[in-house]
Design a protein around this motif. Structure first.
Motif, short mmCIF file in Angstrom:
data_model
loop_
_atom_site.label_atom_id
_atom_site.label_comp_id
_atom_site.label_asym_id
_atom_site.label_seq_id
_atom_site.Cartn_x
_atom_site.Cartn_y
_atom_site.Cartn_z
N ASP A 18 0.83 -1.21 0.00
CA ASP A 18 0.00 0.00 0.00
C ASP A 18 0.86 1.26 0.00
O ASP A 18 0.58 2.22 0.69
CB ASP A 18 -0.97 -0.01 1.18
CG ASP A 18 -2.09 1.01 1.01
OD1 ASP A 18 -2.39 1.37 -0.15
OD2 ASP A 18 -2.66 1.46 2.02
N ASP A 50 -7.27 4.47 -2.41
CA ASP A 50 -7.28 4.46 -0.95
C ASP A 50 -5.88 4.18 -0.39
O ASP A 50 -5.70 3.37 0.53
CB ASP A 50 -8.29 3.45 -0.41
CG ASP A 50 -8.66 3.74 1.04
OD1 ASP A 50 -8.54 4.89 1.47
OD2 ASP A 50 -9.05 2.79 1.74
N ARG A 52 -2.54 4.56 1.66
CA ARG A 52 -2.28 5.01 3.04
C ARG A 52 -0.85 5.51 3.23
O ARG A 52 -0.57 6.20 4.20
CB ARG A 52 -2.53 3.88 4.02
CG ARG A 52 -3.93 3.30 3.98
CD ARG A 52 -4.97 4.34 4.34
NE ARG A 52 -6.31 3.87 4.15
CZ ARG A 52 -7.06 3.33 5.07
NH1 ARG A 52 -6.62 3.20 6.29
NH2 ARG A 52 -8.28 2.94 4.77
N LYS A 53 0.07 5.13 2.31
CA LYS A 53 1.49 5.46 2.50
C LYS A 53 2.05 6.01 1.19
O LYS A 53 1.87 5.44 0.13
CB LYS A 53 2.27 4.24 2.93
CG LYS A 53 1.76 3.64 4.23
CD LYS A 53 2.37 2.29 4.48
CE LYS A 53 1.65 1.59 5.62
NZ LYS A 53 2.05 0.20 5.72
N ARG A 85 -6.96 9.49 2.89
CA ARG A 85 -6.79 8.64 4.08
C ARG A 85 -5.33 8.27 4.31
O ARG A 85 -5.04 7.27 4.96
CB ARG A 85 -7.67 7.41 3.94
CG ARG A 85 -9.14 7.83 4.01
CD ARG A 85 -10.17 6.77 3.76
NE ARG A 85 -9.83 5.41 3.97
CZ ARG A 85 -10.44 4.58 4.80
NH1 ARG A 85 -11.43 5.03 5.54
NH2 ARG A 85 -10.08 3.32 4.89
N THR A 87 -1.79 7.97 5.92
CA THR A 87 -1.34 7.95 7.32
C THR A 87 0.13 8.32 7.45
O THR A 87 0.55 8.83 8.48
CB THR A 87 -1.57 6.57 7.96
OG1 THR A 87 -0.85 5.59 7.21
CG2 THR A 87 -3.05 6.23 8.01
N TYR A 118 -1.36 13.56 9.01
CA TYR A 118 -0.63 12.32 8.73
C TYR A 118 0.82 12.54 9.17
O TYR A 118 1.26 13.69 9.31
CB TYR A 118 -0.71 11.94 7.24
CG TYR A 118 -0.47 13.12 6.32
CD1 TYR A 118 0.82 13.51 5.96
CD2 TYR A 118 -1.54 13.86 5.82
CE1 TYR A 118 1.02 14.60 5.13
CE2 TYR A 118 -1.34 14.95 4.99
CZ TYR A 118 -0.05 15.32 4.65
OH TYR A 118 0.16 16.40 3.84
#
Length: 135
Positions: A18, A50, A52-53, A85, A87, A118
């Motif tokens: 991800d 979507d 996240r990283k 979204r 992080t 984040y």
């Protein structure tokens, strides 16, 4: 897998980890509107997949715009990313200490604006950045 490749950006995504890897674009005044558009496409891609990283590789980024324009672009990007979204964002810093000092001032401006929801960390190599992102 490569999600986008144009003259400004290359977005490479690994669904197993991800992590979206991006070489931060050269900041040239006469391409600024194209750069903004490409960064908006990057944010839409992050939202659509979507993600996240994010790994932003700025090792070879040329900066040919004024410091205030650079700061404004950074704050705009940070604001757009805060609406996803994400992080974690890992930066691979440029070798030039002045460019890195400018980047850190820009990140601090985004922090003061209260738009970083984040984690952001800076590394000297992509390998270090990937280790942090995977942790």
């Amino acid at each position: 897998m490569i999600l986008l490749q144009n003259s400004i950006l290359r977005l490479e995504y690994n669904p197993a980890t991800d992590i979206l890897q991006v070489r931060y674009p050269d900041l040239q005044r006469y391409h600024l509107s194209e750069i903004r558009h490409s960064l908006q496409i990057m944010v839409e891609t992050i939202r659509n997949y979507d993600v996240r990283k994010l790994l932003l590789d700025a090792r070879t980024t040329a900066i040919e715009i004024e410091e205030e324009e650079n700061r404004q672009l950074t704050v705009e990007l940070a604001g757009m990313l805060s609406k996803t979204r994400l992080t974690k964002v890992a930066r691979v810093q440029p070798a030039d200490p002045e460019k890195e000092a400018r980047a850190q001032r820009n990140i601090e401006a985004a922090r003061k604006a209260g738009i970083l929801n984040y984690e952001v960390a800076t590394f000297t190599t992509p390998e270090e950045a990937l280790i942090w992102l995977k942790a």
